[in-house]
Write a protein that holds these residues in place. Sequence first.
Motif, PDB file in Angstrom:
ATOM      1  N   GLU A  79     -11.082  -2.410  -1.201  1.00  0.00           N
ATOM      2  CA  GLU A  79     -11.296  -3.717  -0.586  1.00  0.00           C
ATOM      3  C   GLU A  79     -10.105  -4.156   0.259  1.00  0.00           C
ATOM      4  O   GLU A  79     -10.228  -4.952   1.168  1.00  0.00           O
ATOM      5  CB  GLU A  79     -11.618  -4.780  -1.636  1.00  0.00           C
ATOM      6  N   HIS A  80      -8.932  -3.616  -0.016  1.00  0.00           N
ATOM      7  CA  HIS A  80      -7.745  -3.958   0.768  1.00  0.00           C
ATOM      8  C   HIS A  80      -7.635  -3.112   2.031  1.00  0.00           C
ATOM      9  O   HIS A  80      -6.821  -3.414   2.894  1.00  0.00           O
ATOM     10  CB  HIS A  80      -6.478  -3.767  -0.071  1.00  0.00           C
ATOM     11  N   LEU A  81      -8.440  -2.053   2.130  1.00  0.00           N
ATOM     12  CA  LEU A  81      -8.366  -1.163   3.286  1.00  0.00           C
ATOM     13  C   LEU A  81      -9.337  -1.534   4.391  1.00  0.00           C
ATOM     14  O   LEU A  81      -9.344  -0.912   5.437  1.00  0.00           O
ATOM     15  CB  LEU A  81      -8.630   0.280   2.859  1.00  0.00           C
ATOM     16  N   SER A  82     -10.176  -2.520   4.185  1.00  0.00           N
ATOM     17  CA  SER A  82     -11.146  -2.891   5.208  1.00  0.00           C
ATOM     18  C   SER A  82     -10.441  -3.432   6.437  1.00  0.00           C
ATOM     19  O   SER A  82      -9.451  -4.139   6.342  1.00  0.00           O
ATOM     20  CB  SER A  82     -12.104  -3.954   4.669  1.00  0.00           C
ATOM     21  N   SER A  83     -10.966  -3.087   7.582  1.00  0.00           N
ATOM     22  CA  SER A  83     -10.399  -3.607   8.829  1.00  0.00           C
ATOM     23  C   SER A  83     -11.455  -4.482   9.493  1.00  0.00           C
ATOM     24  O   SER A  83     -12.619  -4.119   9.557  1.00  0.00           O
ATOM     25  CB  SER A  83      -9.971  -2.469   9.752  1.00  0.00           C
ATOM     26  N   ALA A  84     -11.032  -5.614   9.986  1.00  0.00           N
ATOM     27  CA  ALA A  84     -11.946  -6.536  10.657  1.00  0.00           C
ATOM     28  C   ALA A  84     -12.365  -5.936  11.980  1.00  0.00           C
ATOM     29  O   ALA A  84     -11.594  -5.230  12.637  1.00  0.00           O
ATOM     30  CB  ALA A  84     -11.257  -7.868  10.874  1.00  0.00           C
ATOM     31  N   MET A 142       0.820  -1.196   0.000  1.00  0.00           N
ATOM     32  CA  MET A 142       0.000   0.000   0.000  1.00  0.00           C
ATOM     33  C   MET A 142       0.862   1.257   0.000  1.00  0.00           C
ATOM     34  O   MET A 142       0.409   2.306  -0.423  1.00  0.00           O
ATOM     35  CB  MET A 142      -0.913  -0.020   1.218  1.00  0.00           C
ATOM     36  N   ASP A 143       2.112   1.127   0.444  1.00  0.00           N
ATOM     37  CA  ASP A 143       2.995   2.299   0.527  1.00  0.00           C
ATOM     38  C   ASP A 143       3.115   3.040  -0.796  1.00  0.00           C
ATOM     39  O   ASP A 143       3.056   4.266  -0.838  1.00  0.00           O
ATOM     40  CB  ASP A 143       4.389   1.895   1.005  1.00  0.00           C
ATOM     41  N   TRP A 144       3.300   2.319  -1.896  1.00  0.00           N
ATOM     42  CA  TRP A 144       3.487   2.990  -3.177  1.00  0.00           C
ATOM     43  C   TRP A 144       2.223   3.704  -3.617  1.00  0.00           C
ATOM     44  O   TRP A 144       2.287   4.739  -4.268  1.00  0.00           O
ATOM     45  CB  TRP A 144       3.997   2.018  -4.246  1.00  0.00           C
ATOM     46  N   LEU A 145       1.028   3.202  -3.233  1.00  0.00           N
ATOM     47  CA  LEU A 145      -0.220   3.881  -3.586  1.00  0.00           C
ATOM     48  C   LEU A 145      -0.352   5.188  -2.807  1.00  0.00           C
ATOM     49  O   LEU A 145      -0.767   6.205  -3.359  1.00  0.00           O
ATOM     50  CB  LEU A 145      -1.407   2.969  -3.318  1.00  0.00           C
ATOM     51  N   LEU A 146       0.005   5.167  -1.538  1.00  0.00           N
ATOM     52  CA  LEU A 146      -0.037   6.391  -0.741  1.00  0.00           C
ATOM     53  C   LEU A 146       1.005   7.381  -1.233  1.00  0.00           C
ATOM     54  O   LEU A 146       0.749   8.579  -1.325  1.00  0.00           O
ATOM     55  CB  LEU A 146       0.169   6.069   0.739  1.00  0.00           C
ATOM     56  N   ALA A 178      -1.830   2.568   8.194  1.00  0.00           N
ATOM     57  CA  ALA A 178      -0.770   2.893   7.238  1.00  0.00           C
ATOM     58  C   ALA A 178      -0.589   4.396   7.250  1.00  0.00           C
ATOM     59  O   ALA A 178      -1.488   5.147   7.638  1.00  0.00           O
ATOM     60  CB  ALA A 178      -1.136   2.403   5.840  1.00  0.00           C
ATOM     61  N   ARG A 179       0.593   4.843   6.788  1.00  0.00           N
ATOM     62  CA  ARG A 179       0.862   6.280   6.791  1.00  0.00           C
ATOM     63  C   ARG A 179       1.897   6.595   5.721  1.00  0.00           C
ATOM     64  O   ARG A 179       2.651   5.721   5.285  1.00  0.00           O
ATOM     65  CB  ARG A 179       1.365   6.727   8.154  1.00  0.00           C
ATOM     66  N   HIS A 180       1.898   7.859   5.309  1.00  0.00           N
ATOM     67  CA  HIS A 180       2.910   8.352   4.384  1.00  0.00           C
ATOM     68  C   HIS A 180       3.155   9.821   4.695  1.00  0.00           C
ATOM     69  O   HIS A 180       2.233  10.551   5.048  1.00  0.00           O
ATOM     70  CB  HIS A 180       2.459   8.195   2.930  1.00  0.00           C
ATOM     71  N   SER A 181       4.384  10.246   4.585  1.00  0.00           N
ATOM     72  CA  SER A 181       4.791  11.644   4.795  1.00  0.00           C
ATOM     73  C   SER A 181       4.569  12.123   6.226  1.00  0.00           C
ATOM     74  O   SER A 181       4.342  13.308   6.446  1.00  0.00           O
ATOM     75  CB  SER A 181       4.045  12.579   3.841  1.00  0.00           C
ATOM     76  N   THR A 182       4.630  11.227   7.177  1.00  0.00           N
ATOM     77  CA  THR A 182       4.438  11.639   8.560  1.00  0.00           C
ATOM     78  C   THR A 182       5.102  10.658   9.515  1.00  0.00           C
ATOM     79  O   THR A 182       5.252   9.483   9.203  1.00  0.00           O
ATOM     80  CB  THR A 182       2.935  11.787   8.884  1.00  0.00           C
ATOM     81  N   HIS A 226       0.163  15.108   5.038  1.00  0.00           N
ATOM     82  CA  HIS A 226       0.069  13.813   5.725  1.00  0.00           C
ATOM     83  C   HIS A 226      -0.975  12.941   5.031  1.00  0.00           C
ATOM     84  O   HIS A 226      -1.998  13.459   4.580  1.00  0.00           O
ATOM     85  CB  HIS A 226      -0.375  13.975   7.181  1.00  0.00           C
ATOM     86  N   ILE A 227      -0.722  11.650   5.032  1.00  0.00           N
ATOM     87  CA  ILE A 227      -1.704  10.668   4.570  1.00  0.00           C
ATOM     88  C   ILE A 227      -1.731   9.560   5.615  1.00  0.00           C
ATOM     89  O   ILE A 227      -0.692   8.996   5.958  1.00  0.00           O
ATOM     90  CB  ILE A 227      -1.331  10.068   3.199  1.00  0.00           C
TER      91      ILE A 227
END
Length: 134
Positions: free
Chosen positions: A120-125, A1-5, A29-33, A17-18
């Motif tokens: 669909e990959h971001l859903s959390s149980a 997911m890092d490359w998408l963010l 997940a996070r990017h730029s922070t 920030h993301i």
Amino acid sequence: MDWLLRDLAATVPTIRHIVVLSADGLCMARHSTERDTAERIAAAASGIKSLAQSIAAELPAEDPDAAGDEVRMVILELAGGFFYLMSAGERSYLAVTASSEVDPGLVSHRMRDLVLRIGEHLSSAPRAPEQAAP
């Protein structure tokens, strides 16, 4: 997911920030922070989502199959810039901060594109209650 963010940040250079968070405010997940900043943003975003759900409950959904308190997107314009919160899958959200020079529509559009690509990959149980030790 890092490359998408990272791609989202690259296509909108004024993004600061993301953060991808679970519905209960955990940073997924996070990017730029930094980690601490991402966790604060995730916790605050969860609170904003809860407040938005209270308002959403007062606005009946036009789609009878939609949940009445579903939060799709929240945008805050602040003195220091913009805050965006978008539903990103079942029980997960995408939070973005950007400087005041940003094109607000561009951020919304890019966030929506990202969510459609990886929703669909971001859903959390849901969290299971802790089992009592025998």
